[in-house]
Design a protein around this motif. Structure first.
Motif, PDB file in Angstrom:
ATOM      1  N   HIS A  28       0.848  -1.180   0.487  1.00  0.00           N
ATOM      2  CA  HIS A  28      -0.322  -0.436   0.208  1.00  0.00           C
ATOM      3  C   HIS A  28       1.009   1.365   0.323  1.00  0.00           C
ATOM      4  N   SER A  29       2.414   1.298   0.901  1.00  0.00           N
ATOM      5  CA  SER A  29       2.874   1.688   0.974  1.00  0.00           C
ATOM      6  C   SER A  29       3.463   2.877  -0.712  1.00  0.00           C
ATOM      7  N   SER A  30       3.549   1.905  -1.815  1.00  0.00           N
ATOM      8  CA  SER A  30       3.937   1.955  -2.794  1.00  0.00           C
ATOM      9  C   SER A  30       2.639   2.024  -4.220  1.00  0.00           C
ATOM     10  N   ALA A  32       0.234   3.700  -2.736  1.00  0.00           N
ATOM     11  CA  ALA A  32      -0.466   4.841  -2.477  1.00  0.00           C
ATOM     12  C   ALA A  32      -0.485   6.177  -3.622  1.00  0.00           C
ATOM     13  N   CYS A  33       1.122   5.733  -3.620  1.00  0.00           N
ATOM     14  CA  CYS A  33       2.175   7.255  -4.146  1.00  0.00           C
ATOM     15  C   CYS A  33       2.739   7.264  -5.739  1.00  0.00           C
ATOM     16  N   ILE A  34       2.660   6.063  -5.931  1.00  0.00           N
ATOM     17  CA  ILE A  34       3.733   5.838  -7.260  1.00  0.00           C
ATOM     18  C   ILE A  34       2.567   4.910  -8.787  1.00  0.00           C
ATOM     19  N   PRO A  35       2.401   5.892  -9.198  1.00  0.00           N
ATOM     20  CA  PRO A  35       1.485   5.152 -10.707  1.00  0.00           C
ATOM     21  C   PRO A  35       2.208   3.833 -10.688  1.00  0.00           C
ATOM     22  N   GLN A  95       6.899  -0.106  -9.006  1.00  0.00           N
ATOM     23  CA  GLN A  95       5.990  -0.860  -8.360  1.00  0.00           C
ATOM     24  C   GLN A  95       6.103  -2.210  -7.807  1.00  0.00           C
TER      25      GLN A  95
END
Length: 285
Positions: A28-30, A32-35, A95
């Motif tokens: 979820h960290s990736s 959330a902020c990386i397309p 991702q």
């Protein structure tokens, strides 16, 4: 030993379980902020000294996570490395790189530490016929990569598990009613079950060595916690009837002396249970 197919299956299970454990229902960290369409590149950076191990395993992890990830390798498994060396570049989905990162690092740090320690032991045996073996004293769930690291470091693998070799140790012998009974029962069992497994028998003293030598089909005698004089005597008694192995708290200070007693193998649990992970990082570039 186990077959190549069995070994590859063990590696696959380690990867599957490692990703399951670390990723769960999503990174979820990736997310959330990386397309999802973002592309990136990272390098495997060495921040330590030793023998690198796990490069090929890392490639397997990357391929499992995302078949489109590309790895450009600069340093191969088994190569000495130093601070600042770059082992490989990995490129593709940002991702996917992040999803793979921790399992790759955990595996390579552990494998490199084991390979480094194994090579230090192997170097101490140079000029003798003796080879260093690992044991089953491995981290639960990742035995395959730890034993792979031993081979990368110049050691050899003992049995992989309880199913690929018979090893009659003190408790087996005592529960079976003695050495001769334990060996006879084992030979009967193997014949009855059509199993082709080598038999190793542990000896605690020279009288037990002599008793073992009276039985058939013993592949190797394990000389457990023998001193140097007892080891030399045992090697002379055994001759070429079967292989010899020394074990029991053998370390860097004593391994050469045991090798010079003439044993074929020295096994050490320390190769896998007493190492400090190599410091490695995966850095975006």
């Amino acid at each position: 030993m186990i077959s190549e197919a069995q070994f590859q299956n063990e590696l696959r299970l380690i990867i599957e379980n490692g990703i399951r454990e670390d990723v769960g229902d999503g990174d979820h960290s990736s997310l959330a902020c990386i397309p999802a369409t973002a592309q990136g590149k990272a390098k495997l950076l060495v921040k330590d000294e030793g023998i690198i191990a796990g490069v090929e395993f890392a490639k397997m992890i990357f391929q499992y996570v995302d078949k489109d990830l590309k790895v450009e390798t600069f340093i191969q498994d088994g190569t000495p490395v130093k601070y600042g060396d770059v082992v490989f570049h990995v490129s593709g989905s940002s991702q996917s790189i992040l999803k793979s990162e921790r399992l790759v690092l955990n595996a390579m740090q552990r494998m490199s530490a084991i390979a480094t320690k194994t090579q230090s032991f192997a170097r101490l045996l140079e000029g003798t016929k003796t080879k260093v073996l690992d044991t089953r004293k491995t981290t639960p769930g990742i035995r395959a990569i730890e034993k792979w690291a031993v081979k990368i470091g110049g050691g050899e693998n003992h049995r992989f598990a309880l199913y690929d070799m018979v090893m009659l140790k003190d408790n087996h012998i005592d529960f079976a009613g003695g050495i001769t009974k334990a060996i006879q029962k084992t030979n009967d069992y193997l014949k009855q079950n059509n199993l082709d497994l080598k038999i190793i028998v542990e000896a605690r003293n020279l009288d037990e060595v002599r008793e073992i030598l009276q039985s058939d089909n013993v592949y190797r005698i394990l000389l457990d916690n023998f001193d140097y004089d007892m080891t030399r005597t045992a090697v002379a008694l055994i001759g070429d009837q079967c292989q010899t192995e020394s074990s029991g708290n053998i370390n860097e200070k004593t391994i050469r002396y045991y090798a010079e007693c003439g044993v074929d193998y020295i096994s050490s649990g320390a190769l896998t249970h007493s190492v400090y992970n190599m410091d490695l990082s995966l850095k975006a570039i």
